[in-house]
Design a protein around this motif. Sequence first.
Motif, PDB file in Angstrom:
ATOM      1  N   SER A 153       0.841  -1.189   0.000  1.00 46.90           N
ATOM      2  CA  SER A 153       0.000   0.000   0.000  1.00 46.90           C
ATOM      3  C   SER A 153       0.882   1.247   0.000  1.00 46.90           C
ATOM      4  N   GLY A 154       0.269   2.412  -0.257  1.00 48.22           N
ATOM      5  CA  GLY A 154       1.046   3.657  -0.277  1.00 48.22           C
ATOM      6  C   GLY A 154       1.739   3.909   1.041  1.00 48.22           C
ATOM      7  N   GLY A 155       1.041   3.679   2.147  1.00 46.98           N
ATOM      8  CA  GLY A 155       1.634   3.893   3.459  1.00 46.98           C
ATOM      9  C   GLY A 155       2.783   2.945   3.735  1.00 46.98           C
ATOM     10  N   MET A 156       2.645   1.690   3.304  1.00 45.69           N
ATOM     11  CA  MET A 156       3.717   0.716   3.517  1.00 45.69           C
ATOM     12  C   MET A 156       4.939   1.052   2.666  1.00 45.69           C
ATOM     13  N   ARG A 157       4.703   1.550   1.450  1.00 39.44           N
ATOM     14  CA  ARG A 157       5.850   1.941   0.611  1.00 39.44           C
ATOM     15  C   ARG A 157       6.621   3.089   1.258  1.00 39.44           C
ATOM     16  N   GLN A 158       5.902   4.060   1.808  1.00 38.13           N
ATOM     17  CA  GLN A 158       6.586   5.173   2.474  1.00 38.13           C
ATOM     18  C   GLN A 158       7.343   4.685   3.702  1.00 38.13           C
ATOM     19  N   ARG A 159       6.750   3.763   4.454  1.00 40.41           N
ATOM     20  CA  ARG A 159       7.450   3.235   5.628  1.00 40.41           C
ATOM     21  C   ARG A 159       8.666   2.408   5.212  1.00 40.41           C
ATOM     22  N   ALA A 160       8.569   1.733   4.071  1.00 35.44           N
ATOM     23  CA  ALA A 160       9.733   0.997   3.562  1.00 35.44           C
ATOM     24  C   ALA A 160      10.868   1.959   3.213  1.00 35.44           C
ATOM     25  N   MET A 161      10.503   3.127   2.645  1.00 36.43           N
ATOM     26  CA  MET A 161      11.513   4.145   2.349  1.00 36.43           C
ATOM     27  C   MET A 161      12.158   4.651   3.636  1.00 36.43           C
ATOM     28  N   ILE A 162      11.341   4.858   4.670  1.00 37.36           N
ATOM     29  CA  ILE A 162      11.874   5.317   5.949  1.00 37.36           C
ATOM     30  C   ILE A 162      12.777   4.245   6.553  1.00 37.36           C
ATOM     31  N   ALA A 163      12.387   2.969   6.411  1.00 39.39           N
ATOM     32  CA  ALA A 163      13.233   1.873   6.900  1.00 39.39           C
ATOM     33  C   ALA A 163      14.586   1.899   6.220  1.00 39.39           C
ATOM     34  N   MET A 164      14.598   2.144   4.906  1.00 44.62           N
ATOM     35  CA  MET A 164      15.858   2.215   4.168  1.00 44.62           C
ATOM     36  C   MET A 164      16.703   3.389   4.649  1.00 44.62           C
ATOM     37  N   ALA A 165      16.027   4.518   4.958  1.00 47.14           N
ATOM     38  CA  ALA A 165      16.746   5.698   5.442  1.00 47.14           C
ATOM     39  C   ALA A 165      17.345   5.473   6.822  1.00 47.14           C
TER      40      ALA A 165
END
Length: 343
Positions: A153-165
């Motif tokens: 989902s859009g929210g999970m993709r953003q959280r995945a980006m934050i995880a990478m950061a």
Amino acid sequence: MPLLDVQHLRVEYATENRPAVAVDDVSFSVGEGEFVAVVGESGCGKSTLLFALARLLSPPAAITHGSVEFRGQNLVTMTEKQLNVLRWRDFSVVMQSAMNALNPVASVGAQLADAMAAHGKYTKTEIAERSVEVLRLVGIDPIHLSSHPHQLSGGMRQRAMIAMALLFTPDLVIMDEPTSALDVVAQRALMVQIRQLQSQLGFAVIFVTHDMSLVSHFSDQLLVMYAGQVVEAGPTRDVFDHPAHPYSRGLLDAFPSIRGPRVPLTGIPGSPPDLSRLPAGCSFQPRCPVSVDACVTTRPPLYPVGPALSRCLLNAPDPVSAPASSRASSPASAPDSSSEEDR
């Protein structure tokens, strides 16, 4: 010493005629563990500022003046090789659209592994353990390490980006409108999670958005940008409760409140100016409801207004620049603070 110290930063876009100044003499600092929000309309220089801080600008954009010191090191004068040592390890960036930033043909786990391999020597076991750890940190089940971006989902993709950061637990995370593609409920959930992670890990945040209401409860300091300049800066609560610049008041009046009497929303007429053809005086003057004659020809500096700074002649101590009659024409008080609390 602040974690990040930006002084007189200027960014220009080369054009056929005169350059477009997208960031004009911007100065601010970010302390350890601090949450700084940068707000303003589209086209006011927010994202360009973010890319300049992270040294991610590409032609025709270029930093033409100023410094960006991270832990005492000037990022502006560093080579790409020197910057690559700091990126992700010491500071990282979360881009605006996770669907565009993530590789659509690689799984989340593969992309986390690539990031770790690019910034150090780790065994497969170490990469797998850290990948599981950071996904759990942002509330994603590790089963999604094998998922591709379109399966989230859009929210999970953003959280995945934050995880990478957060892979290397950096001291500073710069976020470029990470909630812009999310609905209101998902926006707040992500903001709460960012704040919780910040409290847990101690990193500082620079959060770029066009939505002032989004950061009202989460940021410590607020920078309001217009036409490439910071027009107001100060503690978030002070700016919300007592906005000193007409542009800040206009942005706040454009958002509804769930408390107090119902009042009509008032937008800001017009649009931001062409950055290559700025007005001679105050950049906001053509749209300002309380401008005076001096605003047409005088470019205001930042004036102290309590704990904040405001780039408005109505806040000038000089009675010639801001006569008493004009000062009185400015709104005497900010909107009711109780209603601001829930913007």
